[in-house]
Every structure is written in structure tokens, then in C-alpha cells.
Write an enzyme that holds these catalytic residues in place. Structure first.
Site, PDB file in Angstrom:
ATOM      1  N   GLY A  69       0.853  -1.185   0.000  1.00 39.74           N
ATOM      2  CA  GLY A  69       0.000   0.000   0.000  1.00 39.74           C
ATOM      3  C   GLY A  69       0.884   1.228   0.000  1.00 39.74           C
ATOM      4  CB  CYS A  96       5.478  -3.927   0.105  1.00 39.39           C
ATOM      5  SG  CYS A  96       6.308  -2.365  -0.213  1.00 39.39           S
ATOM      6  CE1 TYR A  97       1.311   1.058   5.722  1.00 35.89           C
ATOM      7  CE2 TYR A  97      -0.353  -0.663   5.539  1.00 35.89           C
ATOM      8  CZ  TYR A  97       0.106   0.498   6.128  1.00 35.89           C
ATOM      9  OH  TYR A  97      -0.625   1.100   7.123  1.00 35.89           O
ATOM     10  CG  HIS A 183       5.737  -5.656  -4.720  1.00 40.81           C
ATOM     11  ND1 HIS A 183       4.470  -5.499  -4.227  1.00 40.81           N
ATOM     12  CD2 HIS A 183       6.433  -4.552  -4.360  1.00 40.81           C
ATOM     13  CE1 HIS A 183       4.387  -4.334  -3.593  1.00 40.81           C
ATOM     14  NE2 HIS A 183       5.566  -3.750  -3.665  1.00 40.81           N
ATOM     15  CD  GLU A 185       2.721  -8.423  -5.485  1.00 43.18           C
ATOM     16  OE1 GLU A 185       3.543  -9.122  -4.855  1.00 43.18           O
ATOM     17  OE2 GLU A 185       2.466  -7.247  -5.172  1.00 43.18           O
ATOM     18  CB  SER A 237     -21.994  -6.981 -25.758  1.00 40.13           C
ATOM     19  OG  SER A 237     -20.885  -7.725 -25.280  1.00 40.13           O
ATOM     20  N   GLY A 238     -21.487  -9.618 -27.798  1.00 37.91           N
ATOM     21  CA  GLY A 238     -20.454 -10.131 -28.689  1.00 37.91           C
ATOM     22  C   GLY A 238     -19.111 -10.193 -27.979  1.00 37.91           C
ATOM     23  N   GLY A 239     -19.040  -9.598 -26.789  1.00 36.40           N
ATOM     24  CA  GLY A 239     -17.803  -9.635 -26.006  1.00 36.40           C
ATOM     25  C   GLY A 239     -17.707 -10.948 -25.239  1.00 36.40           C
ATOM     26  CB  VAL A 240     -14.776 -12.736 -23.789  1.00 28.67           C
ATOM     27  CG1 VAL A 240     -14.137 -11.621 -23.036  1.00 28.67           C
ATOM     28  CG2 VAL A 240     -14.544 -14.044 -23.081  1.00 28.67           C
ATOM     29  CG  ASP A 241     -16.494 -10.000 -19.661  1.00 28.75           C
ATOM     30  OD1 ASP A 241     -15.577 -10.815 -19.862  1.00 28.75           O
ATOM     31  OD2 ASP A 241     -16.307  -8.821 -19.345  1.00 28.75           O
ATOM     32  CB  SER A 242     -22.299 -10.644 -22.638  1.00 26.51           C
ATOM     33  OG  SER A 242     -21.858 -10.535 -23.963  1.00 26.51           O
ATOM     34  CB  SER A 243     -19.808 -14.866 -25.237  1.00 28.81           C
ATOM     35  OG  SER A 243     -19.911 -13.796 -26.115  1.00 28.81           O
ATOM     36  CE  LYS A 383     -12.117  -9.626 -20.715  1.00 26.43           C
ATOM     37  NZ  LYS A 383     -13.372  -8.881 -20.861  1.00 26.43           N
TER      38      LYS A 383
END
Ligand code: XMP
Length: 527
Positions: A69, A96-97, A183, A185, A237-243, A383
Site C-alpha cells: 500500500g 511490502c507495507y 513484490h 506477485e 454484446s459479442g464480447g467475451v464476458d456476456s458470451s 478476466k
């Protein structure tokens, strides 16, 4: 009808035995930590930094990670944690923090160091410990801190150092508590994944039993139970999430699913046809395509301001969707592709939202207006996990790996007034850049690529005649999370082909530029 907006996912989280909680102290990299943990097949959630020890017990986690942070532990207003979390006997890793905080609580000296370290450093491991299993004796790590722990009490052992940081890693002698100043990650710590894995498997004794497929099966079962014999509407919408949402819902309830695609006239070339074809090929769902180009263009007449464009588009979308949804009897639920980062971001700033740069959530008011109950089956996923799930559900690569496309579509890439003529110019140029990036096999290697039509004419010469035509910009970025992005170093010959083809094939464009701005300070979209 009641509106249910709280987590509607009835999957019993306690049933997934192993979980790690990341306490968020305002780190830039908080989501990345959670993703890295999940990559080792351990479920991980981000929680507020001030979660109490009692609340933590309710989650029954196998371990806790205190994120980094921007604060100094000595700032009066710095975010603190409930000190009793260290007495729970649950393993803790402070990054870190997070490390400075735990050392401060448990007996360490934190100082604002003279040599602030930002960037790569070489870390030397001085004591053997399960956390450093398979980690080289000396390795590159990524530092990004002002304060650092300069000394620890006899309750701690220092495990590693860098040239400017005497305590780069620590372990408490009696408690399962570790700290890393660097870090693990980020990709700039190449062996960081080994450290996280060791924390999960050696320190927290996790077994890595979290699998996306199990998650999907549990989700499908819970959707079935919840929906019963009612109908669910899903906006496509044709996007990946809604599909992926549609695919998951289809798996769960098959013919009880109705999809609505609003063709707003702001889509890419042949987009609406492609979605209909892909869905027709994969699912036999009830698909409603609302042809609304004229209506959207009328609304956008004379509108130049980007935010006004977004609001008008959002509002018109709701109207069209609502009208179509009303024609579907028995619809009780609305399925939406909210992802985990949206969930975190909307809850991350309880003391007031950060500055609004762009209004992104165009359809926020939809469930409330329609009185639907909301189902958000992806709200626990990142995602990349959604993409993996899409593949497992049988969606084609072409759909799963699509670059993101904004809700307001080409309207925010058509700077100035949005007209059918200008959209057509943009659509043709956009289709060429996408075609060329695919030919060069760079589509998957870039995060987003598109064309932007400027409200600017420039002088050119074609044949022997003077032209005074539109200038157009190609924007291509590399990005992991779309919060930051760098312009893609596309090969010159790919750019050259794009430019030549656009100028030759798209009437009305005589100049092509390449955008070499990074985000921040620029954003990915131009509006
Ligand atoms: P910016 O331009 O803010 O974009 O750097 C980050 C990501 O968000 C997408 N974007 C939007 N998506 N509605 C959306 O659904 C919007 O109004 C919108 N504006 C930007 C952008 O394409 C990029 O992926």
C-alpha cells in the site's frame, strides 16, 4: 418484484474448503496477488484491511496475505489491521507495507529509508526456510517502497537481504508469520511464483483443490436451483464476458434462456451477423436482435461531448432492452457479466469514489428498472479465468480471445459528431487493422487494437489531385489489466500495410497516424 443486487450467487463459499484472504491496504497490485494465488489452484478473495479477527474466522481461511500500500505505517491515517489477527494461528504473509505493518505490531523497527528502492534489486537468501524452497540463493526481485524494516526484535529471523535493504524477508520465530519487502506477485520478480506457492503449500498446507471446472459445475447447479422453471434474460454484446455468461446459463437452464442483442449501429463491421452466427452454431437459444441503428443515430445527432455520448447511448440501450425484455413472458432474472475486478472496484472506495475519468457502466440501472433479480455468475472471476471457462464451455477461440470492445462502441472512437457516413469510414478502417494484425499473428499478443476517426481534415495528393480528407489514428496497446497500458511496438511493415490499405481502400481517409501514448497519462480510448 424485489431487486436482489447483493451477491446472488448461491454457491456455498464454505464448501470450497481452502481459501486465502488478501487484506487490501490500497495496493496497486492487490488483484494481481489474488490472481497469482488462484494460479496455484487455491481460491483467493480480497477483503478490506480492517476486517476483524472474528470476521476472518467466519471465512475459515488457510492463510492471510497483507497487501502492500502507498502509506507509511507511522502516518496517523495509515490503514491498520486488527492486531488480533496475528493471534489466530492462521499463517500470515505481509508484502511490502503489509510486512512493515506486521513488524510494527510484533516488534520491528520501520524507518523511512534514505535509499528508496523502486525497481529491480538482487536479493540474497541468508537462512533456509520452507518459504524459500527451490528459490535461488540470489535472485532478482522487484522493490517499490519508501519505508523499510531496518531492524527486527529477537522474535524474528531475517531471511534475506538486498544491498540497500537489510531485512528483505522475515519470519516470526513462534508465529506462522512472514514478511517480504519485495513484490513476489509481479513478473519482475521472476521467482516470485515459487515463493507464493511455498507460502500456500508449505506454510498454509493447502492442497490446491480449487479448479475452474468444479467452480463451473457448482455454479451451474446453483443457477438451476435458483431459477427453477422461470426464464432468464441475458444481454449479448459479442464480447467475451456476456458470451461466457450466456454459455454458462445455457448449460444450466437451456431453453429457459433468452438472449437480447441490441444492434445500436455502433458495432464493428459485420459484428451483429457474427454474433448471431456464432450463437446459432453453438446454442439453440432464443435470440432477439433489436435493430436500433436509426434510433441511436438520431439520439446522437449533434452530440460532441464524450460523456454525453455515453449517457445518451446508455439511456437508449436501456429503453431498447426494456422494450424487448417486456415482450418475453415469464422472465424473472437478468444475467450479467460482472467480473471480480468490477466487484472489488465498486466496493474499494467506501469513502467516496475516485475521480470519474469515464462513465463505464452503461447499463447499471437495468435490473432495477426492470424489476429483475440479478444473476452474476462471473462475479468471483478474473478476466483470464473467464476466458478459460469460456473455452471449457466450448466457445470458439475466436470469441474467447476477442479484444475488449466498449459498450458505447464506435461512438467513442468517432471523435466529433457521430454520423452513419463517418461510422462507415471508421468501420472499414477498423476492419482492415484487425485483419492485418491477425495476418501478422499479433492479435493474441496485443490487448486492444482499433482505429479512431479524428474530426480533422488534412491535405494530401492522390493521382494529380489535391485531397482534403480525414485523418485517422491506429491505437494498439499491450496491457494486463487495462488499468495501465503501453503502446504496442508493432513492426513497421505491419503498420505500413495497415496505412497503405486504409488510404487506398477507405474513401475519405488520406492520412494515418500511430498513437504512441501510454496509459496513464493517456487513456486507451480517445474519448
Ligand atoms: P480507458 O479508455 O478508460 O479504457 O483506458 C479501459 C478499458 O475500458 C474500455 N472502455 C469502456 N468499456 N464502456 C465500456 O464498456 C465504456 O464507456 C468504456 N470506455 C472505455 C476500453 O475499451 C478499455 O478496454
Amino acid at each position: 418484484m424485489t431487486v436482489v443486487t447483493a451477491s446472488p450467487n448461491t454457491v456455498d463459499k464454505k464448501s470450497t474448503a481452502e481459501r486465502i484472504l488478501v487484506l487490501d491496504f490500497g495496493a496497486q497490485y492487490c488483484q494481481l496477488i489474488a490472481r497469482r494465488v488462484r494460479e496455484h489452484n487455491v481460491y483467493c478473495e480480497i477483503v478490506r484491511h480492517d476486517i476483524t479477527a472474528e470476521q476472518i474466522k467466519n471465512h475459515n481461511p488457510s492463510g492471510l496475505i497483507l497487501s502492500g500500500g502507498p502509506s507509511s505505517v507511522y502516518d496517523e491515517r495509515s490503514p491498520q489491521c486488527d492486531p488480533s489477527i496475528f493471534e489466530l494461528g492462521i499463517p500470515v504473509l505481509g508484502i511490502c507495507y503489509g510486512m512493515q505493518l506486521l513488524c510494527n505490531h510484533l516488534g520491528g523497527q520501520v524507518e523511512s529509508s534514505e535509499a528508496k528502492e523502486f525497481g529491480r534489486a538482487n536479493c540474497t537468501v541468508s537462512s533456509s526456510d520452507p518459504l524459500f524452497n527451490d528459490f535461488p540463493a540470489s535472485a532478482q526481485v522487484w522493490m517499490s517502497h519508501g519505508d523499510q524494516v531496518t531492524n527486527v526484535s529477537s522474535d524474528f529471523v531475517s531471511l534475506a537481504q538486498t544491498s540497500t535493504c537489510p531485512v528483505a524477508a522475515v519470519k516470526h520465530k513462534n508465529l506462522p508469520v512472514y514478511g517480504l519487502q519485495f513484490h513476489p506477485e509481479v513478473t519482475h520478480t521472476p521467482q516470485g511464483s515459487t515463493l507464493l506457492k511455498n507460502f500456500l503449500y508449505e506454510v498454509c498446507h493447502c492442497h490446491g483443490n480449487w479448479k475452474l471446472t468444479d467452480f463451473a459445475s457448482e455454479m451451474i447447479e446453483s443457477i438451476k436451483r435458483r431459477v427453477g422453471d422461470k426464464r432468464v434474460i441475458c444481454g449479448l454484446s459479442g464480447g467475451v464476458d456476456s458470451s461466457v455468461v450466456a454459455a454458462l446459463m445455457y448449460r444450466a437452464i437451456g431453453p429457459q434462456l433468452s438472449c437480447i442483442l441490441v444492434d445500436n449501429g455502433l458495432l464493428r463491421k459485420s459484428e451483429s451477423e457474427t454474433v448471431v452466427r456464432m450463437f446459432g452454431d453453438h446454442f439453440k437459444t432464443d435470440l432477439h436482435v433489436v435493430k436500433a441503428e436509426d434510433r441511436f443515430l438520431r439520439e446522437l445527432e449533434g452530440v460532441l461531448d464524450p460523456q454525453e455520448k455515453r449517457l445518451k447511448i446508455g439511456h437508449t440501450f436501456i429503453e431498447c432492452f426494456k422494450h424487448e425484455a417486456k415482450s418475453i413472458p415469464d422472465a424473472k432474472f437478468l444475467a450479467q457479466g460482472t467480473l471480480y475486478p468490477d466487484v472489488i472496484e465498486s466496493g474499494a472506495a467506501p469513502d467516496g469514489p475516485a475521480a470519474t475519468i469515464k462513465i463505464h457502466h452503461n447499463v447499471g440501472g437495468l435490473p432495477e428498472e426492470l424489476g429483475f433479480e440479478l444473476i452474476e455468475p462471473l462475479r468471483d472471476l478474473f478476466k483470464d479465468e473467464v476466458r478459460r471457462l469460456g473455452l471449457e464451455l466450448g466457445l470458439p477461440d475466436e470469441l474467447v480471445w476477442r479484444h475488449p470492445f466498449p459498450g458505447p462502441g464506435l461512438a467513442v472512437r468517432c471523435l466529433g459528431e457521430v454520423t452513419k457516413e463517418r461510422l462507415d469510414v471508421l468501420r472499414e478502417a477498423d476492419a482492415i487493422v484487425i485483419e492485418e494484425i491477425r495476418k501478422a499473428d499479433l492479435y493474441r499478443k496485443t490487448a486492444q487494437l482499433f482505429a479512431v476517426l479524428l474530426p480533422v481534415q488534412s491535405v494530401g495528393v492522390m493521382g494529380d489531385a489535391r485531397t482534403y480528407d480525414n485523418a485517422l489514428v491506429i491505437r494498439c496497446v499491450d496491457s494486463e489489466d487495462f488499468m495501465t497500458a503501453d503502446w504496442s511496438r508493432l513492426p513497421y511493415d505491419v503498420l505500413a500495410t495497415m496505412s497503405t490499405r486504409i488510404i487506398n481502400e477507405v474513401a475519405g481517409v488520406n492520412r494515418v497516424c500511430y498513437d504512441i501514448s501510454s496509459k496513464p497519462p493517456a487513456t486507451i480510448e480517445w474519448e
